[in-house]
Design an enzyme around this catalytic site. Structure first.
Site: not given
Length: 212
Positions: A33, A59-62
Site C-alpha cells: 500500500r 485512498i480508501s481505508q483498507p
C-alpha cells in the site's frame, strides 16, 4: 514501515473488524500500500485509515477496500468487474488479484496515469483503463457481473444498473456528499434489482466529466 510484521498487524486488524475471505486478506497482505500514497505519507500506509492522494481524492481505508471486495465476491468468483473511480489504483490492484478481468474508469487523468504505472510495477496486467465519466460506466464492454463504485452518488446511476449482468452484483455508496452515506449491495435478479443497505460510510463524491 513496509515490513511483513507491519502488514500482518493490518491483516489482524481487518480480521478483528470482520473481514474473513482468505483470498481478500491474502490480496491485502501481498499489496504494498505504501506504493499508492505520497512518499510523505508512506509511514502511515498500513494504518487502517483513508489518506489523501491529491485532487481532493483519497485512498480508501483498507477495511473498506477489503469489505467491498468481499461483498462483491460473496456469491462466488467473478470474471468481469467494472470499477468506477480508479483513484490511486489500490482497490484496482486488490481486484486484479481476485477476479479475471478488471475494467477501471477514472475521470482525473493524472491519477489514472499514476495508477497504471503502479499496476505495471506490480505486474498486474489484467486491468484495462478508461479515462472518462464514471457515471456513464463503460457501455462498450458491458455487461459486467460485478461493479464496484469508489465514490458516493446521490442515487445509483441508471447507466450502471443497465450495465450489470443478470445475477451481477454492485457495491456502491449512496447519499449526499459530505454527510453520512449508506453502502449498498445491489443484485440484478430476474424480476429487477434487490438492494441491501450495509451500513453508514463516508466517501468523496462521484463527479461528472473527465479532467485532464
Amino acid at each position: 514501515m513496509t515490513s511483513q510484521r507491519t502488514r500482518e498487524r493490518l491483516i489482524q486488524r481487518l480480521c478483528e473488524e470482520g473481514v474473513s475471505n482468505p483470498k481478500v486478506l491474502d490480496a491485502i497482505r501481498r499489496t504494498p500500500r505504501h506504493l499508492f500514497v505520497d512518499e510523505a505519507l508512506a509511514h502511515r500506509a498500513y494504518e487502517d485509515t483513508a489518506l489523501p492522494i491529491g485532487h481532493n481524492q483519497t485512498i480508501s481505508q483498507p477495511f473498506m477496500v477489503a469489505h467491498m471486495s468481499e461483498l462483491l465476491l460473496e456469491a462466488g468468483p467473478l470474471d468481469k468487474v467494472l470499477e468506477i473511480g480508479t483513484g490511486s489504483g489500490y482497490q484496482t490492484a486488490i481486484l486484479a488479484q481476485l477476479v479475471e478481468r478488471v475494467f477501471s474508469v477514472e475521470r482525473i487523468k493524472v491519477l489514472q496515469d499514476r495508477a497504471k504505472e503502479r499496476l505495471v510495477e506490480l505486474n498486474l496486467r489484467n486491468v484495462v483503463f478508461r479515462w472518462g465519466d464514471g457515471c456513464d460506466g463503460w457501455q462498450a464492454l458491458a455487461p459486467y457481473n460485478g461493479i464496484i463504485v469508489t465514490a458516493v452518488a446521490p442515487e445509483v446511476p441508471q447507466a450502471l444498473l443497465d450495465q450489470l449482468a443478470p445475477g451481477g452484483r454492485m457495491v456502491i455508496p449512496v447519499g449526499p456528499a459530505g454527510e453520512v452515506q449508506q453502502l449498498m449491495l445491489i443484485v440484478r435478479e430476474e424480476q429487477g434489482f434487490s438492494r441491501r443497505v450495509l451500513g453508514a460510510v463516508r466517501f468523496v463524491p462521484l463527479l461528472n466529466g473527465p479532467v485532464a
